[in-house]
Design an enzyme around this catalytic site. Sequence first.
Site, short mmCIF file in Angstrom:
data_model
loop_
_atom_site.label_atom_id
_atom_site.label_comp_id
_atom_site.label_asym_id
_atom_site.label_seq_id
_atom_site.Cartn_x
_atom_site.Cartn_y
_atom_site.Cartn_z
N MET A 1 0.82 -1.20 0.00
CA MET A 1 0.00 0.00 0.00
C MET A 1 0.86 1.27 0.00
SD MET A 1 -2.83 -1.36 2.76
CE MET A 1 -3.66 0.23 2.90
N HIS A 2 0.19 2.39 -0.21
CA HIS A 2 0.75 3.75 -0.06
C HIS A 2 1.66 4.16 -1.21
CE1 HIS A 2 -0.82 3.11 3.91
NE2 HIS A 2 0.17 2.34 4.29
N ASP B 1 -2.58 -4.97 0.83
CA ASP B 1 -2.04 -6.17 1.48
C ASP B 1 -2.48 -6.33 2.93
OD1 ASP B 1 -0.48 -4.07 2.46
OD2 ASP B 1 1.43 -4.96 1.88
#
Length: 488
Positions: A82-83, A238
């Site tokens: 992520m991110h 995730d």
Amino acid sequence: MSRIRVLGVDLGTTALKAVLSDGRRVIGAASAPVPTRRPRPLWSEQAPADWWMALASACKALAARHPGEWRQISGIGLSGHMHGAVLLKDGKPLRPCILHNDGRATAEAKALNAQLPAHAGVAGVRAMAGFTAPKLLWLKAYEPGVLAVADVVLSPKDYLRFRLTGAFATDPVDASGMWLLDVAKRQWCPEIAAACGVALRQLPAIREGNEIVGPLMPVAAKALGLPSGIAVVTGTGDAAANTLGLGLVEEGDGVISLGTAAQIFVSKRAHVPAPAQNIHAFAHALPGLWFQMAAMLNGASPLAWAAELFAPEEKITTLLKQVEKGMARPSRLLFLPYLTGERTPNDDPAMRAAFMGLDASTTRADLLRATLEGIALSLADSYDVLTRSGTVPHVLYAVGGGFKSRLWAGMIASALGRSLSLIPASETGGALGVARLARQALTGEADAAVYTKPARSSVVDPNPTWQARFTDLLPKYRALYQALRPIR
């Protein structure tokens, strides 16, 4: 539907994992490495083209091992780290993806928090350097041409789905991780987007994790050796994918994951923000579901670091046996495990690790034991703020490579003051989780029929003697952090 076959793909930071599944169990698995580039201090980037190459490699391996069942695949689910910030123009990346563990946007995160103090509750947590929104603000300042011309900003797994379907979409979990979402409404937040210099038209459509986004395009099908036109679902980030693989979709279902990093994740039936504690309160992958998560950047990785530094010639299992011999004695050392900074409960990417209490009699086993205890204390520190926010999981599963050590599991249970339900470690939990999303999208089955919990393998209870010691050590651990904060 008993012969349904789906592909679950989990794009990790170091490798892409793919599983052939029926949506309940893993039939076959394959992986391919993904390189990371660090061109400057604090920077961490990957090339999206490498993700596609890894996906093609993993699919080729699975197809070779399971040719008959490979041809029966009717759906694909996707997960990923992520991110990350992937910016596309005319379908091509404008620059490498800035990853979740990239620390260049620390000043921008502080600026967003100062400009939008009330939005920590809206977005689920205070802005942090690893999130997407601060990175976009950094791009606005230092690479303005990139942000201005981008057609869309995607998370990593959403880039792969674009390559599969040609559609721009994301799920509520990755949208939460971008720090651009009104989490309770599961909609983009115009005020945050404007503060980052991002137009709402540059953000993808938000679809629930078990929705079908589109069919697999012929060119992608040919590259992966799959049937053209099969369904590709939204998938999820995730953090949520792993819990779907464990079936943790009921209020109060909790899990501690101890891998390279560590998380304490609890499913919720409502959005419950706790920004003052740096608890992540995000939307989950399924409709009507949210979660709270304590996110720690240093999980089992400090143990691997210590073992390599202090005893590179010995196996970790041998070292743990040496540590276990001294567990009857009170620990004389304290270790702050912040080798790569920290998120929960201290949003402090610049903090670093430290030992306290060394003397001439300190042994290698003492240092390794202090490392284990320091990580257990960091988990206890985060678990304490999670429970003080009002969330007490009714069950707490334990997964990840760190829990292969029964000794360490006992330390952590004692530090938290509660029992842990150990289940077998799985390297494919995230990929199985999104395979389950794909199955549900195809069959329409109820959550309870798809997201089943594993059988508990064993329960580790707190050791009363150790628990008393950890209760005494936790305030000292916190005091050491506060004392060392001004020293960088």
